[in-house]
Design an enzyme around this catalytic site. Sequence first.
Site, PDB file in Angstrom:
ATOM      1  N   ASP A   9       0.823  -1.165   0.063  1.00  0.00           N
ATOM      2  CA  ASP A   9       0.097  -0.103  -0.063  1.00  0.00           C
ATOM      3  C   ASP A   9       0.916   1.284  -0.025  1.00  0.00           C
ATOM      4  O   ASP A   9       2.008   1.500   0.503  1.00  0.00           O
ATOM      5  CB  ASP A   9      -0.800   0.115   1.246  1.00  0.00           C
ATOM      6  CG  ASP A   9      -1.638   1.227   1.496  1.00  0.00           C
ATOM      7  OD1 ASP A   9      -2.375   1.511   0.510  1.00  0.00           O
ATOM      8  OD2 ASP A   9      -1.637   1.777   2.390  1.00  0.00           O
ATOM      9  N   ASP A  11      -0.453   5.358   0.638  1.00  0.00           N
ATOM     10  CA  ASP A  11      -1.007   6.126   1.714  1.00  0.00           C
ATOM     11  C   ASP A  11      -1.068   5.508   3.098  1.00  0.00           C
ATOM     12  O   ASP A  11      -1.963   4.740   3.197  1.00  0.00           O
ATOM     13  CB  ASP A  11      -2.399   6.799   1.377  1.00  0.00           C
ATOM     14  CG  ASP A  11      -2.195   7.693   0.124  1.00  0.00           C
ATOM     15  OD1 ASP A  11      -1.414   8.380   0.290  1.00  0.00           O
ATOM     16  OD2 ASP A  11      -2.970   7.598  -0.585  1.00  0.00           O
ATOM     17  N   LYS A 185      -9.152  -2.314  -3.465  1.00  0.00           N
ATOM     18  CA  LYS A 185      -9.069  -3.045  -2.076  1.00  0.00           C
ATOM     19  C   LYS A 185     -10.431  -2.440  -1.528  1.00  0.00           C
ATOM     20  O   LYS A 185     -10.797  -1.351  -1.336  1.00  0.00           O
ATOM     21  CB  LYS A 185      -7.889  -2.329  -1.179  1.00  0.00           C
ATOM     22  CG  LYS A 185      -6.502  -2.954  -2.026  1.00  0.00           C
ATOM     23  CD  LYS A 185      -5.675  -2.454  -1.297  1.00  0.00           C
ATOM     24  CE  LYS A 185      -5.135  -0.977  -1.388  1.00  0.00           C
ATOM     25  NZ  LYS A 185      -3.749  -0.375  -1.105  1.00  0.00           N
ATOM     26  N   ASP A 210      -1.632  -0.279   6.066  1.00  0.00           N
ATOM     27  CA  ASP A 210      -1.951  -0.004   7.285  1.00  0.00           C
ATOM     28  C   ASP A 210      -3.243   0.014   7.734  1.00  0.00           C
ATOM     29  O   ASP A 210      -3.821   0.261   8.730  1.00  0.00           O
ATOM     30  CB  ASP A 210      -1.345   1.593   7.327  1.00  0.00           C
ATOM     31  CG  ASP A 210      -2.258   2.467   6.449  1.00  0.00           C
ATOM     32  OD1 ASP A 210      -3.221   3.161   6.626  1.00  0.00           O
ATOM     33  OD2 ASP A 210      -1.923   2.445   5.069  1.00  0.00           O
TER      34      ASP A 210
END
EC number: 3.1.3.-
Length: 258
Positions: A9, A11, A185, A210
């Site tokens: 990922d 961000d 996602k 995250d």
Amino acid sequence: MKYQTYLIDLDGTMYRGKDKIPEAKVFIDNLNNAGVDYYFLTNNTTKTPQQVADNLTNNHQITAKPQQILTPSLATAAYIQNMFGDDIKNHSAYVIGEYGLKSAVFNTGIKLNEVDPDVVIVGLDYDVTYHKFELATLAIKRGAFFIGTNADTNLPNERGLVPGAGSVISLVETSTQQKAHYIGKPEREIIDFAVKARNFDPKKAVMVGDNYNTDIQCGINAGVDTLWVNTGVSTHEDIDNAPIKPTHQVESLDQWDV
């Protein structure tokens, strides 16, 4: 387990908006030193793969090439190419989104149609207006297939958690009383696209992120191992309360042994 492929990922994992996450560079350097394949699997549809790679390389000193960037824009383009069973140039689309999404969609050859398109695609649009929502709503009510790029309600950046694509899409869902078909996602569709596009073994891959509700849930949905890092959206409390735990957990990515 030593993984052959990392799906990472952006961000909240590699950076927070314009703010660097120093441990992320260490992690990528470790992957490069170990000769391990990695791809950035982001829900960001606003930028092209080249723009995403340039941002990683120039602003965060994280090595990235355009072919390593996998987005819902690319996965959506692949999806609509298989939708119709005939030449995509015979079909049309209306898109709410930024250049990253529009370029991927219209590079397929599908035509722009604001009135009665075959498909309406909605993603994050920084200049979204009532008129755009109106066109999308009316087209879906006329029978257009409704695609949402990703369900992220918020994006982590240097200012905090700002509205994400899911917030935009939910307005169209409310106005049409229809649920979008989501590509990004946490849907497994984007990992299935990645596997097909980059030809790796999902059983020897790990999804790194995250956000439990997008990154980790995506890996779970696709049957891929997961690595949660505590640098973004989800908290320890979120993970403790999750019905299915991530395969691995770390506080920062420099703690991970590749």
